[in-house]
Design a protein around this motif. Sequence first.
Motif, mmCIF file in Angstrom:
data_model
loop_
_atom_site.group_PDB
_atom_site.id
_atom_site.type_symbol
_atom_site.label_atom_id
_atom_site.label_comp_id
_atom_site.label_asym_id
_atom_site.label_seq_id
_atom_site.Cartn_x
_atom_site.Cartn_y
_atom_site.Cartn_z
ATOM 1 N N ILE A 130 46.136 32.582 42.191
ATOM 2 C CA ILE A 130 45.000 32.063 42.959
ATOM 3 C C ILE A 130 44.401 33.184 43.809
ATOM 4 O O ILE A 130 45.123 33.950 44.456
ATOM 5 N N ALA A 131 43.089 33.275 43.802
ATOM 6 C CA ALA A 131 42.415 34.374 44.479
ATOM 7 C C ALA A 131 42.658 34.340 45.976
ATOM 8 O O ALA A 131 42.764 33.276 46.596
ATOM 9 N N ASP A 132 42.736 35.508 46.553
ATOM 10 C CA ASP A 132 42.861 35.661 48.002
ATOM 11 C C ASP A 132 41.477 35.471 48.631
ATOM 12 O O ASP A 132 40.557 36.262 48.366
ATOM 13 N N PRO A 133 41.285 34.416 49.422
ATOM 14 C CA PRO A 133 39.949 34.170 49.979
ATOM 15 C C PRO A 133 39.484 35.223 50.979
ATOM 16 O O PRO A 133 38.304 35.245 51.334
ATOM 17 N N SER A 134 40.380 36.080 51.406
ATOM 18 C CA SER A 134 39.993 37.091 52.393
ATOM 19 C C SER A 134 39.386 38.338 51.757
ATOM 20 O O SER A 134 38.883 39.210 52.468
ATOM 21 N N VAL A 135 39.417 38.441 50.426
ATOM 22 C CA VAL A 135 38.881 39.632 49.760
ATOM 23 C C VAL A 135 37.536 39.299 49.123
ATOM 24 O O VAL A 135 37.244 38.146 48.805
ATOM 25 N N THR A 136 36.735 40.331 48.943
ATOM 26 C CA THR A 136 35.455 40.202 48.239
ATOM 27 C C THR A 136 35.580 40.893 46.891
ATOM 28 O O THR A 136 35.795 42.110 46.847
ATOM 29 N N PRO A 137 35.460 40.155 45.808
ATOM 30 C CA PRO A 137 35.644 40.781 44.489
ATOM 31 C C PRO A 137 34.465 41.664 44.125
ATOM 32 O O PRO A 137 33.329 41.422 44.561
ATOM 33 N N ASP A 184 29.520 40.727 45.889
ATOM 34 C CA ASP A 184 28.364 41.611 46.008
ATOM 35 C C ASP A 184 27.965 42.165 44.651
ATOM 36 O O ASP A 184 26.912 42.785 44.509
ATOM 37 N N GLY A 185 28.844 41.954 43.664
ATOM 38 C CA GLY A 185 28.575 42.437 42.318
ATOM 39 C C GLY A 185 27.969 41.357 41.439
ATOM 40 O O GLY A 185 27.213 40.506 41.902
ATOM 41 N N LYS A 186 28.340 41.377 40.170
ATOM 42 C CA LYS A 186 27.739 40.485 39.184
ATOM 43 C C LYS A 186 28.701 39.373 38.783
ATOM 44 O O LYS A 186 29.918 39.536 38.816
ATOM 45 N N VAL A 187 28.110 38.240 38.411
ATOM 46 C CA VAL A 187 28.856 37.186 37.746
ATOM 47 C C VAL A 187 28.656 37.402 36.246
ATOM 48 O O VAL A 187 27.522 37.352 35.749
ATOM 49 N N ASN A 188 29.735 37.677 35.530
ATOM 50 C CA ASN A 188 29.669 38.011 34.117
ATOM 51 C C ASN A 188 30.094 36.825 33.257
ATOM 52 O O ASN A 188 31.151 36.228 33.491
ATOM 53 N N ILE A 189 29.277 36.485 32.268
ATOM 54 C CA ILE A 189 29.642 35.501 31.251
ATOM 55 C C ILE A 189 29.759 36.242 29.925
ATOM 56 O O ILE A 189 28.828 36.946 29.516
#
Length: 455
Positions: A140-147, A187-192
Motif C-alpha cells: 500500500i502506497a505511503d501517503p506521505s510521499v509524492t510519486p 507532479d508527473g504523469k498518469v500512464n495508461i
Amino acid sequence: MSKAVRLKKGLDIKLLGEADQVKVEAKQPTMVALKPSDFHGLIPKVILKEGEKVKRGEVVFYDKYNKDVKFVSPVTGTISEILRGEKRRILEIRISVAATDEAVQVNPVDPSSISREEVKSTMLANGLWPFVKQRPLDKIADPSVTPKSIFISAFDSAPLAPDYDFILHGQDQFFQHGLNALAKLTDGKVNITLNGKGASDECFQNAKNVEINKISGKHPAGNVGTQIHHFDPIDKGEFVFTLNPQDVVTIGKFFAEGQFDASRIVALTGSEVEASARKYYKTIIGARLDTIIDGSLTNDNVRVVSGNALTGKAVEKDGFLGFYDAHITVLPEGNEHKFFLTEGWLAPGFDKYSSHRLFPTWLTPNKKRRLDTNLNGEQRGFVVTGEMEKVLPFDILPMQLIKAIMVNDIDAMEQLGIYEIAPEDFALCEYVCTSKIAIQEKIREGLDVIEEECM
C-alpha cells in the motif's frame, strides 16, 4: 509523448478454461471477509467488535503504524467473527451481510476542482487509499510521499486473465473521474498502458489528461512492473504508484456519488469449471467464493485460486475473494501418483507441456492445455540454466539477484535492481526454474530487508 515497446522475452502459458464474455449477477453473498494478509506488512487495529453493526463504507480497522490508512466495510451487516491465528494475529474479519443496504454518504465532488491534500484526505478517510500500491516494495502506497508518476495497466497477460476492455466497457465516466483524482496525487504523469496487439476499449482510448503507451509481447507484458521498467524506470529514492483499472472506477464512483461501491466483476476460469459457468460475475470485494463456484466444478479434486495460476493464492471452496483480485482460477490438484513409464518422467509426453521443450508438445505452442498443480520434482540445487533470462523482459540478472537475496547482500540487491521489482514480476522465473525454488517468496523476503534497512 506516448511510447510503444515490443518485448522479445516472456512466455504465454496456454490453459484451458477461458471465460466467455458474458456478464451475470452472482448470488448475493451472505458473508464477506476483509483479510489483512492481502495487504503485505499491515498490522490491523480493529475498531469494531464482534456483534457490532456496520454500514457499507464504515471504517472497520486501520493500519497500526499509519493511522491515516483506513479500511472500510464493503457491505452493510454485522461483524460476525474476527478470526485469529498464532499469536492472536488477525486472519480474517468476517461480516454477515444484512438484508437491507445502508451506506455512509458524503457530498460528491469533482476531484479536478479540489487540492491534492483534499483528494488525498478524502481517499484516506473513506477506505480508497488501500487501492493505491507503490513501487518499490509493492505494498500500500505511503501517503506521505509524492510519486514521480502513476501507472495503470489496461490489460492482463497472465494465463486465463480477465479482459479489462470487456469489464470496463461503459464505465468511461467513472474511470475518467478516478483518473482526475489520481492526477492530483503526482507532479508527473498518469500512464495508461494498452495492449499493442490490438484495439482497446474507448474507456482507455478516450481517457484525458493521461499518457497512453503501448506494449506488446508475451506475458509479463501486462504486468505493471514490466511497463514501469520500460517507460519510467525507478531509481533509489523514487516512487511510482500503481492501480488496477477496476479500482480506478471504484475511486471515480466515490467522488461522483459520495458512496463506497465495493462491486467487482470477476472472471471464473479454469479447466475444472463447467464450460457453461465460465463467465464474468458481478459480485463484491471479499465475497465468499461459494456464491460463484457452487455447482460449477467438474470434480472435487481441484485447487481454487483467488487470482491467476502464477501469482494467486490458494483458498478453500468456501473461502473469500482477495481484495485486489478480479479473477478466480480452478485447476486440477496435482496430488495423484503417476506411473513413471506412462505418465511420469519416462513417458513420451505427447500430452504434456514444458517450457523447456522436453516433450513433443512444443511443436504445438498455441494448443490450450489442462495443466495441474504438480511441481513434477522436489527442490534441488540452485543451478545456472539460463531459462530465467528468457522469460524476464527486464535489464536485470535474475539469478544473481535471487542469490544476493538468499545471502542477504543488500549492496548487491540494490545494484541488481531490487527497487524496480515485485514478486509477480518473477512468477515466470519461478515457473521455469528447474530447481523448484519458491522465487516469489525470495523476492518478497528481499523487499522486506530493503524496507527495514534502506527505506
